[in-house]
Design an enzyme around this catalytic site. Structure first.
Site, PDB file in Angstrom:
ATOM      1  N   LYS A  66       0.835  -1.205   0.000  1.00 50.54           N
ATOM      2  CA  LYS A  66       0.000   0.000   0.000  1.00 50.54           C
ATOM      3  C   LYS A  66       0.876   1.264   0.000  1.00 50.54           C
ATOM      4  O   LYS A  66       2.090   1.189   0.223  1.00 50.54           O
ATOM      5  CB  LYS A  66      -0.912  -0.042   1.228  1.00 50.54           C
ATOM      6  CG  LYS A  66      -1.932  -1.200   1.205  1.00 50.54           C
ATOM      7  CD  LYS A  66      -2.732  -1.229   2.511  1.00 50.54           C
ATOM      8  CE  LYS A  66      -3.825  -2.296   2.487  1.00 50.54           C
ATOM      9  NZ  LYS A  66      -4.577  -2.341   3.767  1.00 50.54           N
ATOM     10  N   TYR A 106     -12.592  -2.922  -2.646  1.00 52.13           N
ATOM     11  CA  TYR A 106     -13.034  -2.934  -1.246  1.00 52.13           C
ATOM     12  C   TYR A 106     -14.562  -2.905  -1.117  1.00 52.13           C
ATOM     13  O   TYR A 106     -15.083  -2.472  -0.090  1.00 52.13           O
ATOM     14  CB  TYR A 106     -12.408  -1.757  -0.497  1.00 52.13           C
ATOM     15  CG  TYR A 106     -10.950  -1.989  -0.119  1.00 52.13           C
ATOM     16  CD1 TYR A 106     -10.562  -3.121   0.597  1.00 52.13           C
ATOM     17  CD2 TYR A 106      -9.956  -1.059  -0.450  1.00 52.13           C
ATOM     18  CE1 TYR A 106      -9.230  -3.338   0.958  1.00 52.13           C
ATOM     19  CE2 TYR A 106      -8.623  -1.264  -0.093  1.00 52.13           C
ATOM     20  CZ  TYR A 106      -8.273  -2.415   0.614  1.00 52.13           C
ATOM     21  OH  TYR A 106      -6.954  -2.619   0.975  1.00 52.13           O
ATOM     22  N   ASN A 169      -1.561  -0.147   7.514  1.00 52.38           N
ATOM     23  CA  ASN A 169      -1.055  -1.509   7.771  1.00 52.38           C
ATOM     24  C   ASN A 169      -0.294  -2.121   6.593  1.00 52.38           C
ATOM     25  O   ASN A 169      -0.116  -3.331   6.506  1.00 52.38           O
ATOM     26  CB  ASN A 169      -2.181  -2.422   8.270  1.00 52.38           C
ATOM     27  CG  ASN A 169      -3.276  -2.625   7.238  1.00 52.38           C
ATOM     28  OD1 ASN A 169      -3.215  -2.048   6.149  1.00 52.38           O
ATOM     29  ND2 ASN A 169      -4.247  -3.454   7.558  1.00 52.38           N
ATOM     30  N   HIS A 172      -1.892  -5.413   1.519  1.00 58.47           N
ATOM     31  CA  HIS A 172      -3.121  -6.177   1.310  1.00 58.47           C
ATOM     32  C   HIS A 172      -2.747  -7.560   0.785  1.00 58.47           C
ATOM     33  O   HIS A 172      -1.808  -7.700  -0.004  1.00 58.47           O
ATOM     34  CB  HIS A 172      -4.028  -5.501   0.263  1.00 58.47           C
ATOM     35  CG  HIS A 172      -5.118  -6.414  -0.215  1.00 58.47           C
ATOM     36  ND1 HIS A 172      -6.313  -6.548   0.462  1.00 58.47           N
ATOM     37  CD2 HIS A 172      -5.172  -7.270  -1.276  1.00 58.47           C
ATOM     38  CE1 HIS A 172      -7.059  -7.453  -0.173  1.00 58.47           C
ATOM     39  NE2 HIS A 172      -6.392  -7.909  -1.222  1.00 58.47           N
ATOM     40  N   GLU A 183      -9.833 -10.682  -7.264  1.00 53.83           N
ATOM     41  CA  GLU A 183      -8.864  -9.584  -7.164  1.00 53.83           C
ATOM     42  C   GLU A 183      -7.769  -9.687  -8.233  1.00 53.83           C
ATOM     43  O   GLU A 183      -7.356  -8.668  -8.798  1.00 53.83           O
ATOM     44  CB  GLU A 183      -8.235  -9.574  -5.756  1.00 53.83           C
ATOM     45  CG  GLU A 183      -9.259  -9.198  -4.689  1.00 53.83           C
ATOM     46  CD  GLU A 183      -8.753  -9.400  -3.258  1.00 53.83           C
ATOM     47  OE1 GLU A 183      -7.581  -9.825  -3.085  1.00 53.83           O
ATOM     48  OE2 GLU A 183      -9.514  -9.135  -2.318  1.00 53.83           O
TER      49      GLU A 183
HETATM   50  P1  IDP Z   1      -7.281  -7.299   5.768  1.00 55.42           P
HETATM   51  O1  IDP Z   1      -6.529  -6.247   5.007  1.00 55.42           O
HETATM   52  O2  IDP Z   1      -6.440  -7.873   6.881  1.00 55.42           O
HETATM   53  O3  IDP Z   1      -7.888  -8.346   4.887  1.00 55.42           O
HETATM   54  P2  IDP Z   1      -9.968  -6.225   6.090  1.00 55.42           P
HETATM   55  O4  IDP Z   1     -10.854  -6.486   7.250  1.00 55.42           O
HETATM   56  O5  IDP Z   1     -10.313  -6.851   4.793  1.00 55.42           O
HETATM   57  O6  IDP Z   1      -8.478  -6.567   6.543  1.00 55.42           O
HETATM   58  O7  IDP Z   1      -9.921  -4.641   5.919  1.00 55.42           O
HETATM   59  C1  IDP Z   1      -9.380  -4.068   4.735  1.00 55.42           C
HETATM   60  C2  IDP Z   1      -8.514  -2.902   5.127  1.00 55.42           C
HETATM   61  O8  IDP Z   1      -9.338  -1.903   5.708  1.00 55.42           O
HETATM   62  C3  IDP Z   1      -7.474  -3.179   6.217  1.00 55.42           C
HETATM   63  O9  IDP Z   1      -6.290  -3.754   5.716  1.00 55.42           O
HETATM   64  C4  IDP Z   1      -7.239  -1.820   6.779  1.00 55.42           C
HETATM   65  O10 IDP Z   1      -6.366  -1.069   5.924  1.00 55.42           O
HETATM   66  C5  IDP Z   1      -8.619  -1.204   6.711  1.00 55.42           C
HETATM   67  N1  IDP Z   1      -9.339  -1.369   7.967  1.00 55.42           N
HETATM   68  C6  IDP Z   1      -9.950  -2.461   8.439  1.00 55.42           C
HETATM   69  N2  IDP Z   1     -10.503  -2.246   9.628  1.00 55.42           N
HETATM   70  C7  IDP Z   1     -10.267  -0.955   9.911  1.00 55.42           C
HETATM   71  C8  IDP Z   1     -10.608  -0.106  11.022  1.00 55.42           C
HETATM   72  O11 IDP Z   1     -11.242  -0.531  11.983  1.00 55.42           O
HETATM   73  N3  IDP Z   1     -10.157   1.180  10.961  1.00 55.42           N
HETATM   74  C9  IDP Z   1      -9.446   1.677   9.895  1.00 55.42           C
HETATM   75  N4  IDP Z   1      -9.119   0.904   8.839  1.00 55.42           N
HETATM   76  C10 IDP Z   1      -9.523  -0.384   8.853  1.00 55.42           C
HETATM   77 MG    MG Z   2      -9.445  -8.239   3.496  1.00 57.96          MG
END
Ligand code: IDP
Ligand code: MG
Length: 207
Positions: A66, A106, A169, A172, A183
């Site tokens: 990212k 997303y 984070n 992805h 995807e």
């Molecule tokens: P993942 O990336 O581990 O699969 P997902 O639940 O699919 O996690 O969420 C997609 C992305 O959305 C996360 O990687 C993160 O960047 C963002 N995200 C998820 N939950 C939160 C939150 O509670 N606050 C802010 N960003 C979030």
């Molecule tokens: Mg995810």
């Protein structure tokens, strides 16, 4: 068995008259060809056995470094960890993810409180998108990536070692066979994937 046939043949070439020696040498050449052919068969069989095993559990997964990963100069660190795991890169591209693509990617999070910030974060600068391939590649990649919230991600994982906040984070990775197919198609289609063998595969893949 073929090697045993060579002994008397070569012995004859050394010990008899010229005609006999020439005949024996011809036979020796034939036996060597058989030996080489036999080895080729063995090697070909090994390759096809390995190919069969490799194909059985092979998966592809979409990975995105990212914008925070790119800006922090962590592309090499992140890709290196996944490469060292043994995963094979079959596609890779530097791109700024446009809003429409981010929304499609997303879509499952539409309506959630963090959705807007997520879509804007993923398009806030260049990302590096890639497709990785290997046995159980989806689970292997997710386990190397770590939990969604870096604060909860285990040390040793990418997020656990390099990140602090869920909204930054770094990476992805597809979470299932279905989302991976969707995807990979969304970001690359099938034409952009490069099929190739790596010489190191026999040291990474059992069989
Ligand atoms: P993942 O990336 O581990 O699969 P997902 O639940 O699919 O996690 O969420 C997609 C992305 O959305 C996360 O990687 C993160 O960047 C963002 N995200 C998820 N939950 C939160 C939150 O509670 N606050 C802010 N960003 C979030
Ligand atoms: Mg995810």
């Amino acid at each position: 068995m073929v090697i045993n046939e060579l002994g008397p043949i070569l012995g004859g070439a050394v010990g008899s008259d010229l005609d006999g020696a020439l005949l024996s040498l011809g036979a020796a050449r034939w036996a060597c060809a058989r030996l080489a052919g036999g080895l080729e068969d063995v090697v070909a069989q090994k390759w096809s056995q390995r190919e069969g095993k490799r194909m059985a559990g092979v998966e592809r997964t979409l990975v995105i470094v990212k914008p925070d990963g790119v800006q922090r100069g962590l592309v090499g660190e992140i890709v290196g960890r996944l490469e060292r795991r043994g995963l094979k890169i079959v596609a890779m591209r530097m791109t700024v993810i446009q809003r429409a693509l981010a929304e499609q990617h997303y879509a499952e999070h539409a309506g959630k409180a963090f959705y807007e910030s997520l879509v804007s974060y993923i398009g806030s600068g260049p990302s590096v998108t890639m497709v990785l391939e290997g046995p159980a590649a989806i689970a292997a990649t997710r386990s190397t990536v770590g939990k969604t919230n870096p604060a909860e991600a285990a040390p040793g994982t990418i997020r656990g070692d390099l990140g602090l906040m869920v909204g930054r984070n770094l990476i992805h990775a597809s979470d299932s066979v279905d989302s991976s197919a969707r995807e990979v198609d969304l970001f690359f289609g099938t034409d952009a994937l490069v099929e190739y063998e790596r010489d190191i595969d026999r040291w990474v893949l059992e069989g």
